[in-house]
Design a protein around this motif. Structure first.
Motif, PDB file in Angstrom:
ATOM      1  N   TYR A 178      54.080  26.570  11.199  1.00 45.31           N
ATOM      2  CA  TYR A 178      55.198  25.681  11.458  1.00 45.31           C
ATOM      3  C   TYR A 178      55.913  26.092  12.744  1.00 45.31           C
TER       4      TYR A 178
ATOM      5  N   PRO B  23      59.058  32.836  22.076  1.00 39.99           N
ATOM      6  CA  PRO B  23      59.050  33.833  21.008  1.00 39.99           C
ATOM      7  C   PRO B  23      59.025  33.153  19.639  1.00 39.99           C
TER       8      PRO B  23
ATOM      9  N   SER C 143      59.460  34.065  15.344  1.00 38.65           N
ATOM     10  CA  SER C 143      59.760  35.051  14.302  1.00 38.65           C
ATOM     11  C   SER C 143      59.322  34.501  12.960  1.00 38.65           C
ATOM     12  N   VAL C 144      58.762  35.377  12.149  1.00 37.07           N
ATOM     13  CA  VAL C 144      58.440  34.989  10.774  1.00 37.07           C
ATOM     14  C   VAL C 144      59.119  35.998   9.874  1.00 37.07           C
ATOM     15  N   VAL C 145      59.968  35.488   8.944  1.00 37.21           N
ATOM     16  CA  VAL C 145      60.746  36.401   8.118  1.00 37.21           C
ATOM     17  C   VAL C 145      59.981  36.775   6.865  1.00 37.21           C
ATOM     18  N   SER C 146      60.425  37.875   6.242  1.00 30.39           N
ATOM     19  CA  SER C 146      59.782  38.328   5.010  1.00 30.39           C
ATOM     20  C   SER C 146      60.201  37.411   3.875  1.00 30.39           C
ATOM     21  N   ARG C 147      59.469  37.494   2.752  1.00 31.35           N
ATOM     22  CA  ARG C 147      59.798  36.637   1.619  1.00 31.35           C
ATOM     23  C   ARG C 147      61.099  37.074   0.948  1.00 31.35           C
TER      24      ARG C 147
ATOM     25  N   LEU D 114      66.632  40.158   5.601  1.00 37.48           N
ATOM     26  CA  LEU D 114      66.160  39.355   6.714  1.00 37.48           C
ATOM     27  C   LEU D 114      66.008  40.211   7.964  1.00 37.48           C
ATOM     28  N   VAL D 115      67.131  40.847   8.345  1.00 39.01           N
ATOM     29  CA  VAL D 115      67.125  41.618   9.579  1.00 39.01           C
ATOM     30  C   VAL D 115      66.326  42.904   9.350  1.00 39.01           C
ATOM     31  N   GLY D 116      65.423  43.211  10.252  1.00 34.62           N
ATOM     32  CA  GLY D 116      64.609  44.422  10.107  1.00 34.62           C
ATOM     33  C   GLY D 116      63.250  44.129   9.495  1.00 34.62           C
TER      34      GLY D 116
ATOM     35  N   THR E 115      61.556  41.243   9.943  1.00 31.69           N
ATOM     36  CA  THR E 115      61.023  40.062  10.608  1.00 31.69           C
ATOM     37  C   THR E 115      59.787  40.411  11.433  1.00 31.69           C
TER      38      THR E 115
ATOM     39  N   LYS F 202      57.461  39.700  14.547  1.00 25.45           N
ATOM     40  CA  LYS F 202      57.685  39.036  15.842  1.00 25.45           C
ATOM     41  C   LYS F 202      56.355  38.668  16.489  1.00 25.45           C
TER      42      LYS F 202
END
Lengths: 589, 161
Positions: free
Chosen positions: A274, A293, A295-299, A303-305, A307, A309
């Protein structure tokens, strides 16, 4: 008088438009309310063609209700697509491609393909009917007053796939449905947008190449500008084969390239795909950008840390999309088919060669019978359709490649017809066609884009292990208009009353000169013929009796092919049905 | 009083309307707070669903380098923007460009213009436009089913193997 509805029943997205009968300029698209989350209904311009079949109790009671169906228990549209990524075994996708795939039993419950036995499955017809029913609900919601529906099908759909599309519309409860081919609908949308100025943009003798690259399919057509009584006419002269290759393949290719050896779960991979689409659009929109750039975040909720890249560079975009899907090829380079060895699983026949330009070269050279002695048909104008072509770079590449073929053959470069909205044009054009059918504006002629043949086994002594060649007798020539019937071929068949009779049935998109009763020897091995679903009938009457019959083909007003048996020297008439059930049953699991 | 009601229809309907408002107010008071504020909760849920908004603002980000925060912010920005663009249409409250001088006329709309700095004297005022403000010109919120518990901003996700 009430209006006409145009529905684009797409492989990945559906759209709907309406026109009133009193004016051509009244075409408007209609928003489609859909679930974006349980209990949350939003209007969207497109209905994603996805169906999610929830388990009992998977979502809170009442949260799947639709305004037109309070007891609704399945999910169509945006939320089906979004949730289906996380629970793919219950998601039906690409139902339309299954509708046109003769390798599977299309009227039985086979979707979601490969789902475990406790998932209650649906047939490709039912899935398509679900989308149409949803659109019917949206029309009811918008208080649309209409008496007719124009439904679009790919130009490459054969008689069986068209028949099944009509069946889906019947299941959905739509009345007075007529079919129109998608590339033609795209050209109708262009006519609607251009109005009377179209005569300034095309001239007699022009051959318009329509390149329609949707989410999942590529559909090609050639439309010639002709003249009748001093008026310009449009005639569709050829259609391409069904190519399962589209914009979704492009986003997937980008995502696969970026993901390479990094571990992603299916939902992260979907987010990456996506995000790639957005990054791609960003880079295409601004030629100065070198990279985008991602970013794909964790499930999890952190959130921060957590991700991942990624970065999509312009070099990769050009290499993978432009050169990968639209390589600079010569007109003689045809699509490469990878020969499959050993057993292959039953699955959709996705195009094996991702190069759209090679498919285009294949189409133009395959239609060489139209080329007046040249090695390929020379288009003079081009119309693009499909969201993929929002990227000017991709349009420019197609034009560059085709112009290369034209100029090296002594022709002149293409002119581009500026199309309407790339994603909604087909629905708009379909609605406009509804208006044209009442004698307004200009109508695209052309009739059926295939000739149809009945297979007759050659009479020869049986030899073990050797299948006797099948001769194909033409029953419906190329270019039959709606509402007409073909001549009755003299070929006679003897049918046994009370027993089902089955004929093998073939189609050709290139044999344009065959007349009724012309014969193609060895149909199975001919590369000009494709086998369609078999046709069958069962005669009522005194069992065991032999009835001599002739076969006759007709094209209905709806746009489907009908075959009938006419009793020789009698009044008997029987309809033959296309049998879309596969002879060899394949297990869905 | 009764005469006024009989003679003046308007007054009667005013009274009725007042009563209806009162009834509405009472009905709302009887509703649990999450029902009264269902659409605000739905907006939060949508921002979380598309943009992981709650995850982002609930996390303590003090110890993370800008690079990590930036990478996450990209996802939050893209998703929240999708929702905001879907639900609302915006236009600036003032047509002027930020940083340029501006005259605030007499009888200005105090809803749309806020004076700051040395606020003395009478309009017209001479000043500098610091922020052009935002007006929401269109609201297109989703329809929310009563069957949905508005308190659930995001359900727990359990993946079955």
């Amino acid at each position: 008088m009430t209006g006409v509805i145009g529905i684009d029943l797409g492989t990945t997205n559906c759209a709907v438009a309406q026109t009133d009968m009193d004016s051509a300029s009244s075409v408007r698209t209609i928003p489609i309310p859909q679930l974006t989350s349980p209990g949350t209904i939003e209007d969207r311009g497109l209905l994603p063609s996805f169906l999610y079949l929830p388990q009992t109790g998977e979502f809170p009671d009442g949260t799947l209700a639709m305004p037109w169906d309070p007891g609704n228990a399945v999910i169509t549209g945006e939320f089906a697509r979004a949730h289906g990524v996380k629970a793919p075994i219950r998601l039906v996708a690409s139902a339309k491609s299954w509708l046109s795939y003769s390798g599977a039993d299309r009227s039985s419950q086979i979707l979601p393909w490969g789902a475990p036995p406790d998932v209650e499955k649906v047939s490709p017809v039912e899935a398509s009917a679900r989308y149409l029913k949803h659109i019917g609900g949206a029309l009811e919601r918008a208080n649309c007053d209409y008496s007719e529906v124009i439904l679009t099908v790919p130009a490459s759909f054969d008689a069986a796939a068209r028949e099944l599309t009509i069946e889906a519309a019947e299941v959905a409860g739509l009345k007075n449905v007529t079919l129109v081919e998608e590339p033609q609908a795209a050209l109708y949308a262009w006519l609607e947008k251009t109005g009377d100025r179209f005569r300034k943009q095309v001239e007699l003798g022009d051959v318009i190449l329509v390149v329609d690259v949707g989410g999942g399919t590529t559909d090609l057509s050639l439309i010639r500008v002709t003249e009748e009584n001093g008026d310009l006419q449009l005639t569709r002269i050829a259609v391409g084969d069904h190519i399962l290759l589209g914009g979704d393949n492009m986003d997937l290719a980008l995502a696969h390239n970026l993901a390479r050896d990094r571990k992603l779960d299916s939902s992260q991979f979907a987010s990456l795909t996506y995000a790639c689409r957005h990054a791609k659009e960003l880079l295409f929109a601004d030629p100065k950008l070198k990279k985008a750039p991602i970013s794909v975040v964790s499930r999890g909720s952190t959130l921060v840390g957590g991700t991942l890249k990624f970065e999509l560079t312009r070099e990769e975009l050009t290499r993978i999309l432009v050169d990968g899907f639209m390589p600079r090829v010569t007109i003689t380079e045809l699509p490469q088919a990878v020969r499959r060895t050993g057993l292959t699983q039953v699955a959709l026949p996705y195009a094996q060669d991702p190069a759209i330009t090679r498919h285009l070269a294949g189409f133009l050279t395959r239609q060489a019978r139209l080329a007046e002695g040249r090695s390929f048909v020379r288009p003079t104008a081009i119309l693009f359709n499909g969201g993929v072509f929002r990227a000017d770079v991709l349009k420019a590449r197609v034009i560059e490649v085709v112009n290369g073929w034209l100029t090296s053959d002594g022709g002149s470069p293409l002119k581009e017809l500026e199309g309407a909205d790339l994603e909604l044009a087909v629905a708009r054009g379909a609605a406009y066609y509804g208006w044209v059918r009442y004698g307004h504006g200009i109508r695209i002629r052309g009739g059926t884009a295939r000739a149809y043949y009945v297979g007759v086994e050659a009479a020869m002594p049986a030899v073990p292990g050797f299948e006797p060649p099948v001769r194909a007798v033409c029953v419906a020539p190329f270019g039959m208009e709606e509402g007409t019937q073909a001549d009755v071929p003299p070929q006679e068949f003897a049918l046994v009353v009370g027993e089902p009779t089955v004929f093998r049935f073939f189609a050709s998109s290139v044999r344009r000169d065959d007349r009724v009763d012309d014969v193609v020897e060895d149909a199975v091995r001919s590369d000009e013929l494709e086998e369609v679903a078999p046709i069958e009938t069962s005669l009522q009457g005194e069992p065991g009796q032999l009835v001599p019959v002739n076969l006759q083909a007709a094209v209905t007003e709806v746009g489907t092919l009908e075959l009938r048996c006419l009793q020789k020297g009698g009044a008997g008439r029987w309809k033959l049905e296309l049998n879309v059930r596969k002879d060899q049953r394949t297990d869905a699991a | 009083m009764a005469w006024r009601v009989l003679l003046h229809g308007d007054y009667a309907s005013d009274l009725l309307e007042g009563r209806k408002e009162l009834e509405d107010k009472r009905a709302r008071a009887a509703m649990p707070t999450e029902r009264v504020h269902a659409s605000a909760l739905m907006l939060l849920a949508a921002l979380q669903r598309e943009g992981r908004f709650i995850d982002f603002v609930r996390q303590d980000v003090a110890g993370f380098p800008d690079e990590d925060i930036g990478a996450a912010a990209r996802v939050v920005h893209a998703g929240c923007r999708r929702i905001i663009d879907q639900f609302f249409r915006f236009q600036p409250a003032s047509d002027g460009s930020e940083g340029a001088p501006m005259t605030v006329p007499a009888g200005f709309d105090a809803q749309r213009i806020r004076l700051t700095g040395n606020v003395t004297g009478n309009p017209p005022f001479r000043g500098t436009l610091k922020h052009h403000g935002w007006i929401i010109t269109e609201v297109k919120m989703p329809e929310i089913s009563d069957a949905l518990d508005p308190r659930v901003a995001a359900p727990a996700e359990v993946e079955l193997s």
